[in-house]
Every structure is written in C-alpha cells, then in structure tokens.
Write an enzyme that holds these catalytic residues in place. Structure first.
Site, short mmCIF file in Angstrom:
data_model
loop_
_atom_site.label_atom_id
_atom_site.label_comp_id
_atom_site.label_asym_id
_atom_site.label_seq_id
_atom_site.Cartn_x
_atom_site.Cartn_y
_atom_site.Cartn_z
N CYS A 149 60.79 71.21 72.18
CA CYS A 149 61.45 72.01 73.23
C CYS A 149 61.19 73.50 73.08
O CYS A 149 60.82 74.18 74.04
CB CYS A 149 62.95 71.73 73.22
SG CYS A 149 63.38 70.01 73.49
N CYS A 188 59.07 65.93 68.01
CA CYS A 188 60.43 65.69 68.50
C CYS A 188 61.07 64.63 67.61
O CYS A 188 60.80 63.45 67.78
CB CYS A 188 60.38 65.21 69.95
SG CYS A 188 61.97 64.98 70.71
N CYS A 227 44.82 56.18 61.58
CA CYS A 227 45.88 55.19 61.78
C CYS A 227 45.64 53.92 60.97
O CYS A 227 44.50 53.44 60.88
CB CYS A 227 45.96 54.85 63.27
SG CYS A 227 47.34 53.77 63.65
N CYS A 259 47.11 47.08 67.31
CA CYS A 259 47.07 48.41 67.91
C CYS A 259 48.05 48.49 69.09
O CYS A 259 48.19 47.55 69.88
CB CYS A 259 45.65 48.70 68.40
SG CYS A 259 45.53 50.18 69.40
N CYS A 263 50.53 53.98 73.38
CA CYS A 263 50.26 54.86 72.24
C CYS A 263 49.31 56.00 72.65
O CYS A 263 48.25 55.76 73.24
CB CYS A 263 49.65 54.08 71.08
SG CYS A 263 49.43 55.12 69.62
N CYS A 318 56.60 56.58 63.12
CA CYS A 318 56.69 55.78 64.34
C CYS A 318 55.78 54.55 64.33
O CYS A 318 56.23 53.42 64.53
CB CYS A 318 56.38 56.65 65.56
SG CYS A 318 57.46 58.08 65.69
FE1 SF4 Z 1 46.90 53.59 65.99
FE2 SF4 Z 1 47.71 54.22 68.43
FE3 SF4 Z 1 45.13 54.53 67.76
FE4 SF4 Z 1 46.16 52.09 68.08
S1 SF4 Z 1 45.90 53.72 69.68
S2 SF4 Z 1 44.86 52.76 66.40
S3 SF4 Z 1 48.25 52.35 67.27
S4 SF4 Z 1 46.87 55.63 66.93
#
Ligand code: SF4
Length: 322
Positions: A154, A196, A237, A261, A267, A288
């Site tokens: 914010c 956030c 990731c 994913c 995402c 998350c």
């Molecule tokens: Fe990870 Fe999201 Fe990329 Fe999928 S789209 S590999 S969950 S960051």
C-alpha cells in the site's frame, strides 16, 4: 505511559552479531565488515529516531514486523532505534502521542516509515488522523526526515486500496507511475519494501544498512532494493519442474495434484520479483507457494489493481503462454 517503560531485556552483543551477519548476507556485503555493522548498531543503540505513520491499511505490516523473533521486534524497536511515534505500538495516545510526533519533527533527521496507502481524492478526506488528512501528515513529516522507508504494497504503490474510489497511492508511485504529489517535500532517499504484508527481515536489514553506512542500498526503477527484489519467483520455484513438464493444479482439493505448478490457479510467479522462496515467512517457516497458494506478485507495483482476479490465469499481465 512512556514507551521506554515497556523495555524488555536489551539486545546482547550476540543479537547484534546476528543482525549484522544477516544484513551483510542480504546486501552482499563482505562478512569482514560485520564488526563495523555491530559497532554502528552499538553506537546507534536507542538513538536513531524513527517515526512510523499508518494510513489506509489493515495494520498487517505492523503485525508482520512485530512477529520478528530473532531478535524480537521489541528489542529492535526499543534498543536499536528510538521509536518516537507509532499509533499501534506506542503506549501514549491522544495529545501525548501528537506531542511526541511534533517534538520529533522539530528535531529532524529521523527515519520515516510509512505503512498504508495515501488517499489523494477529496483533499485526503478518506483518511484523517487527529483531525488532519493523512496527506498533510505525510507531507509535514517527510519534510524533516533523513530517509523514508515505505513498507508493504500500500505505502509503496497503492496496494489493494488503489483499486477503490479514494485515489490511493504510495509515497512516490501510483502503481508503476510516479505521481509527484509530494515533490514539494524535496529530494529524499526513498526505499520501497513492498509485499503484502511487509517482510520483517527486509525492514530490519534496511534500517541496519542505513545506520551503518548512512546510505540506501542499491535500488531498482521502483525504488526496491535489488537484494530483496532482484530475482524472479518462477526461476527459483520448488514447483518449477512440474511447470516444465506440464503438471498443473486444476483442483485445489485433488491430492493427486499435490505439489503441481499453480499457474492455472493464477500464480504470477513468472513476473513476481522477490526472494520469498529463499527468505520464507513466519520466522522462515513457510511461504505462499509451499503452502499451496499461488504467488500473487504482491511485490510488484501492479498489485492488486492490475493483477486481479488473483485466482485466474491472466495473460494480460504478461504471463507466458502454456
Ligand atoms: Fe512456481 Fe508459480 Fe512458476 Fe508454477 S507458475 S513454477 S507455482 S512460480
């Protein structure tokens, strides 16, 4: 009651070493400089004045910061810096609190932390504190500040309130655009620490860096330190292997899709710049994506106005075709 009366056991040299080591690691500073950081912390202990303002927000950034365990936020606030004004954390209220704020402004040279967006519509009437529009409070407080640290989505870019009717902005930015509303305050170092809510370690390390070197860390075009916001979530990731092999979550309740994913569930990892995958949250407990929730790119200036709906795969936001 004075906030000093809430004093907890003071930071030990071991605590200082921990914070110094953490700061050096985050900003890529040689560990050889750790003693210099410890020295700066000890010299500044309890002296660096900080004013923490809160505008349109849910107080999540304050809560996140107060959750710091090692060392505790209380120790940082009471022993490393001198917190002069914070509506939620300070014991004083009413005229006493306002007097502390005015006295610190008159002194000058403090670090100003801003939490929450700043609503510009209707001359700031959507957020007033002690009878004053928040816009005015920010302006008069920013004028004598040595540096400004905006915490959370914010205060940096407008965050969720930006999608409402109050023309909510961050201190410098409305989303990705500079708005120039506070240009008359004069040039100040402004550091943006979005997400956030705020991640407590990012604020602690930034304050320590400033106390030690008197400078701000290297920033990107949206005033975010590269050290925290220089990498892409998607590239780091734990679910990336499943993205590459086309295994996607389509049903949150399906155990056969565990760890797949999350891109079809909205995402935004391919465009999200942060280091949550490494830093994690809740004292390094989880974050998350590892908890099964898509990244919403809350570290990006576009959040939330241009990234919603959060649970939809939004190609307009620059996500790669599948
Ligand atoms: Fe990870 Fe999201 Fe990329 Fe999928 S789209 S590999 S969950 S960051």
């Amino acid at each position: 009651m004075d906030i000093a009366s809430l004093r907890k056991p003071e930071l030990t040299r071991r605590d200082f070493m921990k914070v110094a080591g953490m700061t050096a690691a985050y900003f890529g500073i040689s560990q050889a400089l750790t003693p210099q950081i410890v020295q700066a912390l000890e010299n500044n202990a309890g002296k660096a004045a900080v004013i923490w303002l809160e505008g349109q927000s849910c107080t999540g950034c304050t809560e996140s910061f107060l959750n710091n365990l090692e060392p505790s936020a209380t120790s940082i606030l009471l022993d490393t810096i001198s917190l002069r004004y914070h509506e939620t954390a300070m014991a004083a209220s009413g005229h006493q609190a306002e007097a502390a704020l005015q006295a610190t402004i008159a002194e000058g040279g403090y670090v100003l932390v801003i939490e929450g967006s700043i609503p510009l519509a209707e001359d700031g009437a959507f957020c007033t504190v002690a009878g004053k529009p928040f816009t005015e409070i920010v302006r008069e407080t920013a004028k004598n500040a040595a540096a400004i640290i905006c915490v959370g989505a914010c205060a940096t870019y407008g965050g969720i309130p930006r999608s409402g009717p109050t023309d909510a902005v961050g201190y410098l930015f409305r989303g990705k655009e500079l708005h120039h509303y506070f240009d008359d305050v004069g040039a100040k170092p402004v550091i943006n620490l979005p997400t956030c809510p705020l991640h407590n370690e990012r604020l602690t390390a930034t304050i320590v860096h400033y106390l030690t070197f008197g400078t701000v860390p290297e920033l990107d075009q949206y005033n975010r330190p590269y050290a925290f916001y220089g990498k892409i979530q998607h590239d780091n990731c734990t679910r990336r292997g499943n993205y590459d092999t086309g295994r996607f979550v389509t049903d949150f309740g399906n155990p056969d899709q565990h760890g797949f994913c999350l891109i079809l569930k909205g995402c935004k990892g391919p465009v999200a710049k942060q280091d949550c995958w490494d830093r994690k949250w809740n004292n390094r407990g989880n974050y998350c994506i590892d908890a099964g929730h898509p990244c919403v790119a809350c570290s990006n200036p576009e959040f939330y106005e241009d990234t919603s709906p959060l649970y939809a795969h939004n190609y307009d936001f620059g996500l790669p075709p599948l």
